[in-house]
Write an enzyme that holds these catalytic residues in place. Structure first.
Site, PDB file in Angstrom:
ATOM      1  N   TRP A 127     -22.663 -19.728  -1.441  1.00  0.00           N
ATOM      2  CA  TRP A 127     -24.001 -20.134  -1.892  1.00  0.00           C
ATOM      3  C   TRP A 127     -24.048 -20.009  -3.420  1.00  0.00           C
ATOM      4  CZ3 TRP A 127     -28.702 -16.691  -2.584  1.00  0.00           C
ATOM      5  CH2 TRP A 127     -29.856 -17.459  -2.733  1.00  0.00           C
ATOM      6  N   ASP A 208     -24.005 -10.608   3.368  1.00  0.00           N
ATOM      7  CA  ASP A 208     -25.267 -11.324   3.188  1.00  0.00           C
ATOM      8  C   ASP A 208     -25.593 -11.994   4.518  1.00  0.00           C
ATOM      9  OD1 ASP A 208     -27.429 -12.797   2.399  1.00  0.00           O
ATOM     10  OD2 ASP A 208     -26.317 -14.149   1.069  1.00  0.00           O
ATOM     11  N   ALA A 210     -28.415 -14.106   6.094  1.00  0.00           N
ATOM     12  CA  ALA A 210     -29.658 -14.830   5.792  1.00  0.00           C
ATOM     13  C   ALA A 210     -30.080 -15.741   6.941  1.00  0.00           C
ATOM     14  CB  ALA A 210     -29.482 -15.653   4.519  1.00  0.00           C
ATOM     15  N   LYS A 243     -35.596 -17.531   6.810  1.00  0.00           N
ATOM     16  CA  LYS A 243     -35.274 -18.596   7.765  1.00  0.00           C
ATOM     17  C   LYS A 243     -35.686 -18.216   9.182  1.00  0.00           C
ATOM     18  CE  LYS A 243     -32.858 -19.582   4.103  1.00  0.00           C
ATOM     19  NZ  LYS A 243     -32.848 -20.687   3.187  1.00  0.00           N
TER      20      LYS A 243
HETATM   21  C1  LMR Z   1     -30.184 -22.937   0.680  1.00  0.00           C
HETATM   22  O1  LMR Z   1     -28.992 -22.619   0.510  1.00  0.00           O
HETATM   23  O2  LMR Z   1     -30.563 -24.096   0.771  1.00  0.00           O
HETATM   24  C2  LMR Z   1     -31.203 -21.855   0.841  1.00  0.00           C
HETATM   25  O3  LMR Z   1     -30.605 -20.619   0.813  1.00  0.00           O
HETATM   26  C3  LMR Z   1     -32.314 -21.968  -0.115  1.00  0.00           C
HETATM   27  C4  LMR Z   1     -31.940 -21.626  -1.515  1.00  0.00           C
HETATM   28  O4  LMR Z   1     -32.672 -20.840  -2.097  1.00  0.00           O
HETATM   29  O5  LMR Z   1     -30.957 -22.155  -2.020  1.00  0.00           O
END
Ligand code: LMR
Length: 395
Positions: A127, A208, A210, A243
């Site tokens: 991410w 992590d 999420a 989420k």
């Molecule tokens: C994403 O990866 O789309 C989500 O985790 C939202 C974000 O804040 O990027």
């Protein structure tokens, strides 16, 4: 002073939303930011959350401050939700944070404060904010191989090869489930092998999580994390309620630090709470109070789990339909992996030109690395999307 600011490039994920909003074409599809969408393309408030808001409205008598670490009932419920009984509660120091991102930031702060020399190891890819926040904070970083683009699966041999370079006290970030951006996840044996390696190297895992509940189920999605937690002396965890409770804008999450023994718990908790004080004093209360109400009430919890299960089933069925449709429309099995992946995202493996063509010629908004938000295809939108992919690939 402010004239020294330079223009900043758009966020790779959030910037797409602005382009999408400005697009006036009919039939446009947003597969960017990771939010759940129903068949109508809306991101609904879960009914258990609405009911908890009524309970909160009726029962809350003050808005005065809580402790720096946040709401105790929320912290306890989250520890149990994420860790089950993998670790004795008195070894887990937890603070409430503004979302999972806030938890990542606070745990990075903790790492930097305790051991600024530690290298933070991040999966390649990961991410973008995992990297962005660490870079902003000047933390030493390295990446480890994770994903094999050719087979669209975890390249576990390469991952273990790279992690062999981890030094004692380094911190290795793992995605608890539903890997973002790839959707390709470690299996139980791979979690065990990574745990063995980190134990042998004396490194600290940072998980992590999420998307708990978006892959195979609340317990199944935490199984790897829990098995690891049960064996390692120390571990960091960032958990998000954005989420799985749909509380995105309310900013609900928590940072957990598993201590080697219960004697360390109070000092670690207090230090984490001080980090809250130094950065923003208190995490927002409203959403965390809702989570505490839901997880603490048998009926509301059952309702929430049912709704979460429906979201998960929607995504699983989209995965299968999309894989089938792409196979049919593109006449190839190269996208079959989508059905086997789990969570909100898969990375299609399209090049930059194809991603741009999807956007410019077909009003289909996919993140630059060809990550798609599976939930954005509900309501039968996988069909026009597959048709657009077929056209783009035929160019
Ligand atoms: C994403 O990866 O789309 C989500 O985790 C939202 C974000 O804040 O990027």
């Amino acid at each position: 002073m402010l004239e020294k600011f330079q223009p900043v490039p758009p966020d790779p994920i959030l910037g797409l939303g602005q382009l999408f909003a400005a697009d006036t074409r009919g039939g446009k599809i947003d597969l960017g930011v990771g939010v759940f969408k129903d068949a109508a393309g809306n991101t609904p408030i879960m009914s258990a959350v609405k009911k908890a808001e009524m309970v909160l409205h009726e029962s809350q008598t003050t808005k005065t401050y809580k402790g720096l670490g946040g709401d105790e009932a929320f912290r306890d419920s989250m520890r149990e939700l994420v860790l089950g009984d993998a670790v004795p509660a008195d070894r887990v120091a937890t603070i409430q944070t503004p979302g999972g991102t806030g938890a990542i930031r606070q745990l990075y702060e903790a790492i930097k404060k305790i051991n600024g020399e530690a290298t933070l190891w991040l999966s390649d890819p990961t991410w973008p904010s995992h990297i962005g926040i660490a870079r902003h904070m000047g933390m030493p970083m390295r990446s480890y191989s994770y994903f094999d683009g050719a087979s669209s699966s975890v390249d576990f041999d390469a991952m273990m090869h790279d992690l062999a370079d981890v030094k004692p006290q380094d911190v290795v970030m793992l995605h608890g489930c539903c890997h973002n951006p790839t959707g390709a996840n470690l299996d139980a044996a791979q979690w065990k092998a990574v745990t063995d390696l980190l134990l042998a190297r004396g490194a600290i895992p940072f998980v992590d999580i999420a998307y708990q509940g978006f892959g195979d189920g609340l317990d199944a999605d935490a199984a790897g994390l829990r098995a690891m937690a049960a064996r390692v002396p120390e571990m960091l965890i960032a958990a998000s309620c954005s989420k799985n409770f749909g509380l995105y804008r309310d900013r609900v999450g928590c940072a957990m630090a598993i201590c080697e023994n219960a004697a360390q718990h109070d000092v670690v908790s207090r230090n984490l709470a001080v980090l809250n004080r130094l950065n923003y004093s208190f995490a927002p209360d409203h959403g965390a109070a809702l989570v505490a109400i839901i997880l603490g009430d048998r009926d509301l919890r059952a309702e929430w789990e049912t709704e979460l299960g429906e979201m998960r089933d929607t995504m699983l069925s989209i995965r299968q339909s999309l894989a089938d449709e792409l196979r049919r429309q593109c006449n190839t099995d190269r996208f079959d992996f989508i059905a086997a992946h789990r969570g909100m995202f898969s990375r299609l493996g399209l090049d930059k030109d194809s991603v741009e063509a999807l956007r410019d010629q077909h009003a289909m908004y996919v993140v630059g690395d060809s990550r798609i938000n599976i939930a954005g295809l509900s309501g039968g939108r996988h069909e026009p999307f597959a048709a657009a992919v077929a056209k783009v690939l035929a160019i």
